[in-house]
Design an enzyme around this catalytic site. Structure first.
Site, short mmCIF file in Angstrom:
data_model
loop_
_atom_site.label_atom_id
_atom_site.label_comp_id
_atom_site.label_asym_id
_atom_site.label_seq_id
_atom_site.Cartn_x
_atom_site.Cartn_y
_atom_site.Cartn_z
N ASP A 48 0.93 -1.14 0.10
CA ASP A 48 -0.08 0.24 0.22
C ASP A 48 0.80 1.20 0.08
OD1 ASP A 48 -2.40 -1.53 0.03
OD2 ASP A 48 -2.05 -1.75 2.29
N HIS A 70 14.95 15.21 -3.37
CA HIS A 70 13.58 15.24 -4.12
C HIS A 70 13.92 14.92 -5.52
CE1 HIS A 70 11.74 18.05 -0.95
NE2 HIS A 70 12.29 17.01 -0.55
N HIS A 113 1.58 17.60 1.52
CA HIS A 113 1.52 16.54 0.42
C HIS A 113 1.74 15.09 1.11
CE1 HIS A 113 1.61 19.38 -3.23
NE2 HIS A 113 0.40 18.86 -2.90
N ASP A 125 1.64 -3.11 4.16
CA ASP A 125 0.48 -3.85 3.64
C ASP A 125 -0.61 -4.13 4.47
OD1 ASP A 125 -0.62 -5.63 1.79
OD2 ASP A 125 0.94 -7.17 1.62
N ASP A 179 14.90 21.16 -4.33
CA ASP A 179 14.16 20.23 -5.11
C ASP A 179 14.51 20.08 -6.48
OD1 ASP A 179 11.70 19.17 -6.12
OD2 ASP A 179 10.52 21.11 -5.95
N ASP A 188 3.50 12.80 0.29
CA ASP A 188 5.16 12.47 0.12
C ASP A 188 5.94 13.16 1.07
OD1 ASP A 188 4.72 14.50 -1.74
OD2 ASP A 188 6.25 14.33 -2.87
N GLY A 239 3.82 21.73 -10.19
CA GLY A 239 4.21 22.28 -8.94
C GLY A 239 5.53 22.65 -8.44
N HIS A 240 6.50 22.15 -9.49
CA HIS A 240 7.94 22.10 -9.00
C HIS A 240 8.53 23.11 -10.13
CE1 HIS A 240 7.54 18.82 -6.31
NE2 HIS A 240 6.46 18.37 -7.09
#
Lengths: 564, 564
Positions: free
Chosen positions: B63, B402, B88, B455, B207, B90, B379-380
Site C-alpha cells: 500500500d 527530491h 502533500h 501492506d 528540489d 510524500d 508544482g515544481h
C-alpha cells in the site's frame, strides 16, 4: 457518428447481402497493437495485417497477445491472401500463428516487409508462400483487386492498400505519416490518394494513433543534426538505443558516427539481424569499414565507437538494461559515457525506461532522451497530416483504425471536420461487424473477439481465470494448508501443515493458523463432516476470515485435504 | 561534483566532529516520494518532512512505502522537532508511523499543513503536539534556529526552512516553484532567499523534480481561462478530476462554475475533507449557495452542475474509475458529458489513467487532459526557476534532493552553471551521510536505508523475500504437489495431489504431473530416502524440469510431503 458504445450490438450479424463488403477487425481497434482486419466479399476473404499486442499489467506473465482467429477458423480456405502493410511486430508478429492454421496462405507485402517476415518464420520453422509487391502495382486475389501505394512510416517500404470489389473501393492506410522530407525520398503517395479520391473511395480505414496530437510530425531528417550535436560533443563512448526496425534512424546514427571518426557496433540480436537485412536490400547504406563487431569495438579507444543497441523500452533482459544495472558482460558504463534513447516512450513502459535512465545516470553516464532533446519523432500522422489525407481522399465512409478509444474518437472528429457526415463515420472496436452496402457503411453485429495469450510455448491455455489467479497471487501471495484426515471419520491424522509464500517475511506470521485450523477440524469432525471438499471449504473460510481481520490482506487460501 | 556512484561508501561514518552538522536523507533522494531528511548537530536532531512513497510494479500488493526509521530508533529522544514543509502525502504521509515511536515529538508546520496532518492523525487515533508557524517566523528547537520562508507550490501554505547552527546556515527549499502570479498572491520569498544568500548559505538543499525540464512553469492562473473555455462549451455534465489537495486548482473550477451558472459537488472522501478544511481556513473561497451535495446535484439539470472529483491518477477504486467502467452508483456517463483531467500524469500511472480516459470516451464523454489542453501546470520549479534560486542564494555547498538520479544530476548541473564549484555539489542518495564541517560538505559514509512496506495493517513484515515470491507467483502462478508418505519407509500412502493456480485454464494441463511424481517417489523410496524435506526437493526438481521443458514457463513449484 455511429457510436458503438451506445449501440453495443451483441448479436451475430446475418449473412452478408450479395454485392456487399464486410469488414471485421480481429484486433487493433480499441487498442494499440495486434492489428488485423478481415474483409469479406462474394464468399471470399482478404486479411490485412496480423500483428501482436504486447501485454500490460493486466496480463502478467504473458509474452504476447494474438488477434482472436476464431471467427476465421471455419473459413480458413476462403481466405485468398494475407496482405502485410509493413514489417512492425504489431502488423506481422502473429503471422506464424495464423500460418499454423493455414500454412499455404499467400502472404503479400513489400520486399523489406517480407524479408522481416521470412526471418521470423524461419525461427518458427515455417516456409510461407510469399508474394512480393511494390507501390503502384495492381494484383488480384479472388474477387479482391488490390492496388498498393507507397506510404511513409518509421520503417522502410510501408504500403497502403486499396481494395476494389463490386461493393466499392476501400482504402486502408496501414500505419502512415506524411514526412515531406523523408530520408529515402520515398514520399507517401498523396497524389495516388487523390486519384483514388477522384475515383470515389467508399470506405476509408485510417490510422488513428496520433489523431489526438495537433499539428505535424517533425521530419525524421531533423534528428540527424541533433544526433550530430550530441555525438560530436561526446568525449567517450556513445550508446544509441532505438527500435531494431528503424532503418532511417540507424542510418542517421551511422552517418553521424562516420563524420566523427567513430565506428559502429550493433548490439542486440534483432538489431544485428534487421540491419543485416536492410543493408542486403540496399535500404541501409553502410560506409566501408564502419562496422565493428563487439570484440573489436572493445579494443577501440573510447572516443572512436558508437554502440547501436536495442532496449530502448527498458526491456529488463536487453543489453541496455544490463548496462544500467552494471551487469553487462562486456560494456560497463563509466562517468562521461553518453547514452541516447532515440526512441518513443510507449505508454506503460515509463517506469522501466526511467529505471534504465536512472541506472545509467547513477553510473555517471549522460543520458539524452526525447524529454530532453529532439532525438525521436513519431511514425504516425498527427492531426494536421490526417486532414491532408481526408481532403485528398474525400471518402464516403470512414472507419478509424489502429488506436484506443481516445484516438479513434479524435480521428472521427477530424473526418467530420473535413466534411464527412457524422453518420458516415463508423467507430467500431474489435469484433464489430461493419457492412458496406450500396455505398453506406454500418454496424450490423458483432463476433466474439477475446484476448489470445501466448505464454512460453503454448497458445491459448492461459486465459482469464489463470490471469485473475496470477493477479491475486501477485498482490497477496498464498497460504497453503494441508491436512490428512481419516476417510471414514474425517479425523485429522496429522497436525495441519501451514505454509505461506508471498505473504510475509516474518517466520511467525502464520503461527496462529495451526491452532485455528485444528479447532475447525475438531468442529467438522464433531459434525461428522467427512467430505474432503467440505472440510477444505471450512478451512478456507476460517483462515480467510482470520487473515482479513488480523492483517487486512487477501492472500489466496489454498487448503488441501487428503483422505488416508 | 562528488559522485556517489563512483565512491559508493558502505562504511558507517565515524562520530560527527564537534561543531559539525550531519545530514542524512532516510527517503526522497534517488526516488520521488517519502521525503525525510535528518539533521544532526551537537548531539541533537531535527527532522524535515516524513512522507510516503507510492509503490510501483516491483512492490506488488504494497500500500505504502515508508522511510526507513532504523537510523533514528536508538536516538528518538534526541529529536527536537519534526518540521513539515507542506501537506502533500510524500511529505507528511509517514508522520503517524514516526509518532508511534515517539508520540510526543513536536511537529512544526504552517496552518494548512498541520490541519491536513491533524485530519490524518485523527484516523490513526493520534493526538500529536502541533506547533504552528508562519512565513517570516523564527523558532528554535534545541540547537537548531529555524526560520521559515513562504514558497509557492501546488498546495497552499508551503514553507522553506532555514536552519542555523554553529556549523553554518542551511537552507532547505522543500517543494518549490516560482509562480510570479500566484492565485493567492503568496509569492516564493525570493527576497528572503537573497538575504540568506547575503548572509552566506553554507548548504542548500534543492528540489530536483523538474530540473530536467527547461524554462519556466506556466502560471497556475492561466488554467482558469482554459477551464472557462472548456466548461463554457459544455452542454451537459462536467466532471473535473484533480488532486484533492490542489486548493488553487479547485478554486479556479469553482469560479468558472459560478460564471457559467453551474453548482459544484465534491466527489471523493479526500476531496470533500480537504476542501472543507481549506474553506474553514479561508484558503478556498466558496460563493454562497454554490455547493450542492451529490443527491441534490443528481436532481439538477445536466448543464447546471460540475463534479470535482478525485481519481485523476486512474486509481481503480476512485469515483472516476467507476464512472469509466459504468459502475458508479449514481453518476453514469452519457454521450456529450465533459471530463477534464486537470492533473499531472505521474510516471507509472499512464496505463491506468488512459484506461480511464478510454472508458469515458467509449461511453461518449469528451475527455480533456494535459495532453490535449493546458489544464495542468507542475508544482515544481523548472530549470529556469532553479537558476533564479541558485543566483539568489549563491550557496557554498549544494545537495540536490527530491528526485530520481536523472533529476539530481540535472539539478547539480544547474548549480555548477551558476558558479557553484563542481566539487561543492554533493549528489547523495538515501542513507548517504553528508557532513558539513568548516564550511565544506562531503560524504563521510552511509547508514542502511531499506524500503519499509505497509501492506494492510502491518508495517515491515512484507520484505524483499515476500515481494520476490509475489513477483514469481504473479508471473507464473504455482503448482502444488501434496504427498503423504510412511514415515518409516518413505513410501507414498496416497496418490499425489497436484493442483495449479495461475498456471493454466486447461484442466488437463497438469495431467502428466501425477505419473511423473509417482515415478520420482518410487525412485526415492527405492533409494531409502525417508526425509520429507529431501523427498520434497526431488519432487520440486522433476516437476520444475518438466514444466520448463513442456511449457517454457516458471511457476513456483510447491511440494508438501506429509509423513503419516
Amino acid at each position: 457518428m455511429i457510436d458503438i458504445a451506445a449501440v453495443l450490438p451483441t448479436n451475430k450479424p446475418g449473412p452478408l447481402p450479395d454485392g456487399g463488403l464486410r469488414v471485421v477487425a480481429l484486433g487493433g481497434i480499441g487498442e494499440v497493437g495486434r492489428n488485423m482486419t478481415v474483409f469479406e466479399h462474394a464468399g471470399r476473404m482478404l486479411v490485412v495485417d496480423c500483428g501482436v499486442l504486447f501485454p500490460e499489467d493486466d496480463a502478467p506473465g504473458v509474452d504476447l497477445i494474438l488477434p482472436d482467429f476464431r471467427a476465421l477458423e471455419s473459413r480458413l480456405d476462403d481466405i485468398d491472401a494475407l496482405v502485410l502493410t509493413h514489417g512492425h511486430e504489431d502488423h506481422i508478429g502473429a503471422v506464424p500463428f495464423l500460418l499454423r492454421l493455414r500454412p499455404d496462405l499467400p502472404v503479400v507485402g513489400s520486399r523489406f516487409t517480407l524479408a522481416l517476415l521470412a526471418a521470423k518464420c524461419k525461427e518458427h520453422r515455417q516456409n510461407p508462400v510469399l508474394i512480393e509487391v511494390v507501390e503502384g502495382e495492381h494484383r488480384s486475389f479472388g474477387p479482391f483487386e488490390l492496388q498498393f501505394l507507397a506510404v511513409n512510416h518509421s520503417i522502410p517500404d510501408a504500403l497502403a492498400v486499396a481494395i476494389r470489389t463490386e461493393a466499392g473501393l476501400v482504402l486502408h492506410t496501414g500505419d502512415i505519416k506524411l514526412d515531406q522530407l523523408p530520408l529515402d525520398g520515398r514520399l507517401t503517395d498523396l497524389a495516388g490518394f487523390h486519384r483514388l479520391g477522384d475515383e470515389g473511395v467508399d470506405l476509408f480505414l485510417v490510422d488513428s494513433t496520433n489523431a489526438e496530437v495537433p499539428g505535424f510530425v517533425t521530419p525524421e531528417r531533423q534528428i540527424g543534426p541533433v544526433l550530430d550535436g550530441v555525438i560530436g560533443k561526446a568525449k567517450q563512448r556513445v550508446i544509441v538505443a532505438c527500435f531494431a526496425s528503424h532503418v532511417h534512424r540507424v542510418q542517421q546514427v551511422l552517418d553521424v558516427a562516420a563524420t566523427h571518426g567513430r565506428r559502429v557496433t550493433f548490439v542486440g540480436r534483432s538489431m544485428v539481424r534487421n540491419m543485416g537485412i536492410a543493408a542486403d536490400l540496399g535500404l541501409l547504406t553502410v560506409p566501408e569499414g564502419l562496422l565493428a563487431d563487439l570484440d573489436e569495438a572493445m579494443q577501440l579507444p573510447e572516443d572512436q565507437v558508437v554502440f547501436v543497441s536495442t532496449g530502448s523500452q527498458g526491456e529488463p533482459l536487453s543489453a541496455l538494461s544490463r548496462m544500467a544495472r552494471g551487469e553487462h558482460r562486456q560494456i560497463s558504463i563509466r562517468a562521461g559515457d553518453m547514452v541516447v534513447l532515440a526512441s518513443s516512450l510507449i505508454p506503460g513502459n515509463e517506469t522501466a525506461v526511467f529505471g534504465v535512465v536512472n541506472g545509467l545516470v547513477r553510473l555517471g553516464a549522460q543520458v539524452v532522451h526525447q524529454g530532453t532533446a529532439k532525438v525521436h519523432v513519431s511514425g504516425h500522422a498527427s492531426a494536421g497530416e490526417l486532414l491532408y489525407l481526408y481532403n485528398a481522399v474525400r471518402p464516403s465512409n470512414v472507419m478509424p483504425v489502429h488506436g484506443e478509444w481516445r484516438h479513434l474518437r479524435a480521428n472521427a472528429e477530424l473526418a467530420t471536420l473535413t466534411g464527412v457526415p457524422p453518420e458516415r463515420v463508423v467507430i467500431a472496436e474489435d469484433g464489430v461487424v461493419v457492412d458496406l452496402i450500396d455505398g453506406a457503411a454500418s454496424i450490423v453485429g458483432r463476433v466474439e473477439v477475446g484476448h489470445v495469450y501466448v505464454d512460453g510455448l503454448s497458445v491459448g491455455d492461459v486465459g482469464e481465470s489463470t490471469l485473475s489467479d496470477r493477479l491475486v497471487l501477485g498482490e497477496g501471495g498464498f497460504i497453503a494448508i494441508v491436512v490428512a484426515v481419516e476417510s471414514a471419520t474425517g479425523r485429522a491424522v496429522t497436525p495441519p501443515t501451514v505454509s505461506g509464500r508471498g505473504f510475509s517475511d516474518d517466520p511467525k506470521a502464520l503461527d496462529q493458523v495451526v491452532p485455528l485450523v485444528e479447532m475447525e477440524l475438531a468442529r467438522t469432525e464433531a459434525e461428522n463432516i467427512t467430505d474432503p471438499h467440505r472440510i477444505a471449504q471450512s478451512v478456507r473460510r476460517v483462515v480467510g476470515r482470520w487473515v482479513a481481520e488480523t492483517y487486512r490482506r487477501r492472500p489466496m487460501i489454498v487448503p488441501t485435504v487428503i483422505p488416508v
